[in-house]
Design a protein around this motif. Structure first.
Motif, PDB file in Angstrom:
ATOM      1  N   GLU A 140       0.806  -1.221   0.000  1.00  0.00           N
ATOM      2  CA  GLU A 140       0.000   0.000   0.000  1.00  0.00           C
ATOM      3  C   GLU A 140       0.840   1.272   0.000  1.00  0.00           C
ATOM      4  N   GLU A 141       2.053   1.200   0.547  1.00  0.00           N
ATOM      5  CA  GLU A 141       2.880   2.401   0.673  1.00  0.00           C
ATOM      6  C   GLU A 141       3.085   3.097  -0.672  1.00  0.00           C
ATOM      7  N   ILE A 149       0.505  11.434  -0.942  1.00  0.00           N
ATOM      8  CA  ILE A 149      -0.077  11.409   0.396  1.00  0.00           C
ATOM      9  C   ILE A 149       0.963  10.868   1.377  1.00  0.00           C
ATOM     10  N   PRO A 150       1.325  11.624   2.428  1.00  0.00           N
ATOM     11  CA  PRO A 150       2.267  11.115   3.428  1.00  0.00           C
ATOM     12  C   PRO A 150       1.779   9.782   3.999  1.00  0.00           C
ATOM     13  N   VAL A 151       2.676   8.807   4.107  1.00  0.00           N
ATOM     14  CA  VAL A 151       2.245   7.464   4.477  1.00  0.00           C
ATOM     15  C   VAL A 151       3.339   6.751   5.253  1.00  0.00           C
ATOM     16  N   THR A 152       2.950   5.888   6.184  1.00  0.00           N
ATOM     17  CA  THR A 152       3.875   5.039   6.930  1.00  0.00           C
ATOM     18  C   THR A 152       3.318   3.622   6.959  1.00  0.00           C
ATOM     19  N   TYR A 153       4.130   2.653   6.530  1.00  0.00           N
ATOM     20  CA  TYR A 153       3.746   1.253   6.666  1.00  0.00           C
ATOM     21  C   TYR A 153       4.121   0.807   8.066  1.00  0.00           C
ATOM     22  N   VAL A 154       3.130   0.375   8.844  1.00  0.00           N
ATOM     23  CA  VAL A 154       3.369   0.030  10.247  1.00  0.00           C
ATOM     24  C   VAL A 154       3.183  -1.462  10.520  1.00  0.00           C
ATOM     25  N   GLY A 155       2.991  -2.255   9.457  1.00  0.00           N
ATOM     26  CA  GLY A 155       2.707  -3.663   9.670  1.00  0.00           C
ATOM     27  C   GLY A 155       1.277  -3.849  10.128  1.00  0.00           C
ATOM     28  N   HIS A 156       0.854  -5.104  10.211  1.00  0.00           N
ATOM     29  CA  HIS A 156      -0.512  -5.369  10.653  1.00  0.00           C
ATOM     30  C   HIS A 156      -0.523  -5.634  12.149  1.00  0.00           C
ATOM     31  N   PRO A 157      -1.301  -4.878  12.922  1.00  0.00           N
ATOM     32  CA  PRO A 157      -1.310  -5.063  14.383  1.00  0.00           C
ATOM     33  C   PRO A 157      -1.604  -6.500  14.801  1.00  0.00           C
ATOM     34  N   LEU A 158      -2.430  -7.182  14.045  1.00  0.00           N
ATOM     35  CA  LEU A 158      -2.781  -8.546  14.416  1.00  0.00           C
ATOM     36  C   LEU A 158      -1.597  -9.498  14.324  1.00  0.00           C
ATOM     37  N   ALA A 159      -0.627  -9.173  13.473  1.00  0.00           N
ATOM     38  CA  ALA A 159       0.547 -10.033  13.356  1.00  0.00           C
ATOM     39  C   ALA A 159       1.368 -10.024  14.638  1.00  0.00           C
ATOM     40  N   GLN A 160       1.259  -8.947  15.412  1.00  0.00           N
ATOM     41  CA  GLN A 160       1.922  -8.884  16.714  1.00  0.00           C
ATOM     42  C   GLN A 160       1.111  -9.585  17.797  1.00  0.00           C
TER      43      GLN A 160
END
Length: 375
Positions: A140-141, A149-160
């Motif tokens: 998606e980044e 559009i300013p963007v940050t890939y943060v990973g999927h919270p559920l994977a943690q």
């Protein structure tokens, strides 16, 4: 913050878990659920008010939802919070974000809508609404960067949140299920509209599976009391109130960990099942008029997140008229009895888990702190 359904509540709680230690005295409020409340979040309206899906279903609740949006907008314009964070719920949040951003309030949108799957033209609306995007899939980044559009890939919270190797034995003990024997999780959705349209086919499939294996056990996690009551009513209407389905208050992750396979509605839950490395059948029904419109708007052949991420049909998808009890039961039976397929799924889902794993709580919190000048 605004989260509109159970999955958004869970995802938002991960962001709050990273943000709250840096802002221990901050007032965090808006619309959210029980998991957000664990971090001191105050919900001014019940989150369930926004949990409506389908074009015509939303229209039936439009006046109430619009009233909530206007009331929240007026409050935020008056109070000028440091930041507004919309968590998923794009149809509600983007309109609100655009008005807040125009008034000088920074807006963060957490979880990008599936513009890569359908309605790609929404990227223009997103550009007006969001000061910054936090995205959970690696591909998606580039989409948002190309749109400026300013963007940050943060990973999927559920994977943690979900362990790389789930403990099935512990989950079965927690749910008082036998250590051996087949367990199937029935998950027709957390929205009331999803329960309305999916439950009959899902429990009908469970009945057929129970006829093939009388020792098979079923668990069905319910998102709340309203969902539990409706599910029970629908069971009775179908004459299946004696079916051996154990209803759970929440505990969806425990149900997934305990199950040999899952019958799941399309949505975030299907990705959760994949992260638990379980075979599944993805199914979905909606109002016929909504289906006739939406089925022509997709850019790709998959609707289930595991299949979208894999770019192939790893697991079956049965939609609308194809999601009959017999078809669902047959598909799930094959999932339960194909050991080679199960081993392949465990491998592919483990690879998917690693690809989505980041320190999401911290990375998303740092992005928000930077935006409000508190990093």
């Amino acid at each position: 913050m605004v989260a509109g359904e159970t999955s958004g509540d869970l995802l938002a709680s991960r962001l709050l878990s990273g943000l709250r230690p840096h802002l221990p005295d901050a007032s965090m409020y808006g619309i959210g659920g029980a998991k957000m409340a664990e971090y001191g979040f105050v919900s001014d309206w019940p989150m369930e008010k926004l949990s409506v899906n389908g074009l015509f279903e939303v229209l039936a609740h439009y006046r109430e939802i619009k009233g909530i949006q206007v009331a929240l907008r007026d409050r935020l314009l008056a109070e000028k919070p440091n930041v507004f964070i919309g968590v998923d719920a794009p149809d509600f949040n983007f309109g609100l974000e655009a008005q807040l951003r125009q008034a000088g309030i920074p807006t963060v949108h957490f979880i990008g809508p599936s513009i890569w799957a359908w309605r790609g033209s929404r990227i223009k609306k997103i550009a007006r609404a969001a000061s910054h995007m936090l995205v959970i899939f690696p591909f998606e980044e580039e989409i948002y960067r190309k749109a400026g559009i300013p963007v940050t890939y943060v990973g999927h919270p559920l994977a943690q949140v979900i362990p790389m190797v789930p403990d099935m034995a512990a989950a079965r003990t927690a749910l008082d299920l036998p250590a051996s024997g087949t367990v199937v999780a029935i998950m027709p959705g957390s929205r009331m509209s999803e329960l309305k349209y999916n439950t009959a086919s899902f429990v009908g499939a469970a009945k057929l599976l129970a006829q093939r294996d009388p020792n098979m056990r079923f668990v069905a996690p319910m998102a709340g009391d309203r969902q539990r009551r409706l599910f029970s009513e629908l069971l009775s209407q179908a004459g299946l109130q004696d079916l051996p389905i154990q209803l759970l208050d929440g505990q969806s992750h425990t149900a997934m960990a305990a199950a040999d396979a899952v019958l799941v509605a399309s949505g975030t839950a299907s990705l959760e099942v994949a992260l638990y490395k379980k075979p599944m059948v993805i199914a979905y029904k909606m109002m016929r008029a909504s289906w006739e419109i939406l089925r022509h708007m997709s850019y790709q052949p998959w609707i289930g997140l595991p299949n979208i991420l894999a770019r192939e049909f790893l697991v079956p998808e049965l939609l609308q008229h194809a999601a009959t009890p017999q078809a669902l039961a047959d598909a799930l039976w094959r999932q339960l009895n194909d050991s080679a397929h199960q081993a392949m799924l465990r491998q592919r889902f483990t690879e998917m888990h690693h690809a989505l794993l980041r320190d999401t709580a911290n990375e998303s919190a740092q992005a928000v702190l930077q935006i409000i000048g508190r990093q």
